[in-house]
Design a protein around this motif. Structure first.
Motif, mmCIF file in Angstrom:
data_model
loop_
_atom_site.group_PDB
_atom_site.id
_atom_site.type_symbol
_atom_site.label_atom_id
_atom_site.label_comp_id
_atom_site.label_asym_id
_atom_site.label_seq_id
_atom_site.Cartn_x
_atom_site.Cartn_y
_atom_site.Cartn_z
ATOM 1 N N LEU A 1 0.839 -1.206 0.000
ATOM 2 C CA LEU A 1 0.000 0.000 0.000
ATOM 3 C C LEU A 1 0.874 1.256 0.000
ATOM 4 C CD1 LEU A 1 -2.775 1.336 0.187
ATOM 5 C CD2 LEU A 1 -2.642 1.111 2.676
ATOM 6 N N ILE A 2 1.896 1.249 0.852
ATOM 7 C CA ILE A 2 2.808 2.405 0.896
ATOM 8 C C ILE A 2 3.504 2.571 -0.451
ATOM 9 C CG2 ILE A 2 4.951 3.256 1.950
ATOM 10 C CD1 ILE A 2 3.952 1.887 4.565
ATOM 11 N N ASP A 3 3.908 1.457 -1.050
ATOM 12 C CA ASP A 3 4.564 1.493 -2.355
ATOM 13 C C ASP A 3 3.603 2.038 -3.414
ATOM 14 O OD1 ASP A 3 6.996 0.918 -3.738
ATOM 15 O OD2 ASP A 3 5.981 -0.732 -4.734
ATOM 16 N N LYS B 1 1.958 6.380 -6.969
ATOM 17 C CA LYS B 1 0.917 7.304 -7.442
ATOM 18 C C LYS B 1 1.355 8.755 -7.236
ATOM 19 C CE LYS B 1 -3.342 6.481 -7.852
ATOM 20 N NZ LYS B 1 -4.789 6.336 -7.659
ATOM 21 N N GLY B 2 2.114 8.983 -6.176
ATOM 22 C CA GLY B 2 2.603 10.318 -5.897
ATOM 23 C C GLY B 2 3.597 10.779 -6.938
ATOM 24 N N ARG B 3 4.408 9.824 -7.392
ATOM 25 C CA ARG B 3 5.433 10.169 -8.365
ATOM 26 C C ARG B 3 4.889 10.139 -9.786
ATOM 27 N NH1 ARG B 3 10.861 6.877 -7.051
ATOM 28 N NH2 ARG B 3 11.367 7.890 -5.110
ATOM 29 N N SER B 4 4.097 9.149 -10.073
ATOM 30 C CA SER B 4 3.625 8.958 -11.435
ATOM 31 C C SER B 4 2.195 8.415 -11.375
ATOM 32 C CB SER B 4 4.552 7.966 -12.147
ATOM 33 O OG SER B 4 3.973 7.546 -13.340
ATOM 34 N N PRO B 5 1.199 9.298 -11.489
ATOM 35 C CA PRO B 5 -0.178 8.864 -11.287
ATOM 36 C C PRO B 5 -0.737 8.053 -12.450
ATOM 37 C CG PRO B 5 -0.127 11.155 -11.901
ATOM 38 C CD PRO B 5 1.292 10.701 -11.861
ATOM 39 N N ILE B 6 -0.018 6.983 -12.820
ATOM 40 C CA ILE B 6 -0.496 6.138 -13.912
ATOM 41 C C ILE B 6 -1.406 5.073 -13.320
ATOM 42 C CG2 ILE B 6 0.177 4.462 -15.668
ATOM 43 C CD1 ILE B 6 2.885 5.962 -15.752
#
Lengths: 209, 172
Positions: free
Chosen positions: B83-85, B90-95
């Motif tokens: 979940l943290i990963d 998502k924070g870095r690359s919201p793909i």
């Protein structure tokens, strides 16, 4: 969506439940291999093992190897524990302080009395050996950890760094004429902490799974 | 018997040699994972994706569960890590990857231009399928080449293959 999860379960179940690989091969072998490479290469390249034996007996090695080998073993155990999700590891991290406490018992008086000359003989070679071999030991620890499933990557990287430093010191210490508290702090502890710090920084990048 | 005890019992059965119980173990594990994740993210659109990702991780890393150790804390730790990963990614690359499944028989593609089908997939999934099913790389080799984790690669293949299956069904 639920159906897709069920299909995934069917596929995973079809791969079987037998665990992948085994601990001696995937965890212990990389650790043993980097240790053997560093110790073997040092023994081949350097002459005059135990240079202070005729003056001081085994005491310098009791301090140096006592520290480095215990750090090596505790770091190995900590790596194994950190690689298993859901296992508390704080106590094992605290155990990493034991080798430092052990060494402090022997060298603290020297820190006050300063009976050994500073910076001592051949300190450059010591620093070079630590600088070359610590990353090799660290790489072995990272390889070993990648087979496991560390969930605290910074902590795992930190311990891998301690392992790397411990490997380097174990390999080089028999050929090191340097002694004294300040020598140990500057040319062994500082590189070990530097490697651990690099591990702490690089852990999330190197150990993600 | 609560969920944790059922998981412990099923794992003991599996390790006792009854491999057939492994599917049931994974099903129970998926319930545990869903409960754990739902408590943290609620009925998020990504919930089921995450459940699948954690299931793959549980399967891939099953050797890290020591015999006799309780299963639930182990699963929960993996779920929390994933979940943290997930949040980090998502924070870095919201793909957001498409949902899919990869149980597609080879003959379902008979008579179809696979390259055209792959072009209709997100590039990440198409690349994952090209590497593993056309170039013949193993999951580990493909993940290394792309620079992602093995679980992420498996998930891309899994989702891409399911999307392909849907595309094939639409054309029929």
């Amino acid at each position: 969506m639920m159906g897709r999860t069920e299909e995934l379960i069917t596929r995973l179940a079809s791969e079987g439940a037998v665990p992948r690989g085994n601990m001696p091969q995937h965890f212990l072998l990389p650790l043993a291999l980097v240790s053997a490479v560093c110790i073997g290469a040092t023994a081949l390249l350097l002459d005059n093992a135990f240079p202070t034996y005729h003056l001081r007996g085994w005491m310098p090695m009791v301090v140096k190897w006592g520290f480095s080998i215990s750090l090596l073993l505790i770091a190995s155990a900590a790596l194994l524990l950190l690689g298993k999700p859901g296992r508390p590891s704080g106590w094992m991290l605290a155990a990493l302080a034991l080798p430092f406490a052990y060494t402090a018992y022997f060298v603290l008086p020297d820190l006050v009395l300063r009976t050994h000359p500073w910076p001592g003989e051949m300190w450059e070679r010591c620093l070079l050996a630590m600088g070359i071999m610590s990353p090799i030991g660290f790489a072995g620890a990272i390889m070993a950890m990648r087979w496991l499933a560390p969930t605290n990557l910074r902590r795992a990287g930190l311990v891998a760094g301690f392992f790397g430093g411990a490997v380097a010191m174990t390999a080089y210490a028999p050929f090191c004429p340097g002694e004294g508290a300040v020598y140990l702090l500057a040319f062994y502890f500082a590189p070990i902490f530097a490697m651990a710090g690099i591990g702490w920084l690089a852990g999330p990048r190197l150990l993600r799974w | 018997m609560n969920l944790g005890e059922r998981l412990d019992a099923l794992m003991a059965t599996v390790r006792g040699g009854k491999e057939a119980a492994y599917g049931q173990f994974l099903t129970e594990a998926s319930h545990a994972i869903r409960n754990t994740l739902a408590r943290r993210i609620g009925a998020d659109a990504d919930l089921e994706d995450l459940v699948q990702e954690v299931l793959i991780a549980v399967h891939d890393k099953r050797h890290t569960l020591d015999p006799g150790r309780p299963v639930l804390p182990w699963i929960n730790a993996i779920a929390k890590y994933k979940l943290i990963d997930h949040w980090r990614k998502k924070g870095r690359s919201p793909i957001v990857l498409e949902d899919a499944d990869d149980e597609v028989a080879a003959d379902e593609f008979a008579g179809m231009d696979v390259a055209v089908l792959l072009d209709q997939l997100p590039e990440a999934q198409a690349e994952a399928i090209r590497l593993t099913h056309i170039e013949g790389l193993t999951g580990a080799e493909a993940s290394e080449r792309v620079g992602i984790g093995l679980s992420a690669m498996k998930l891309r293949v899994h989702r891409g293959m399911l999307r392909l299956k849907e595309l094939v069904a639409e054309k029929e």
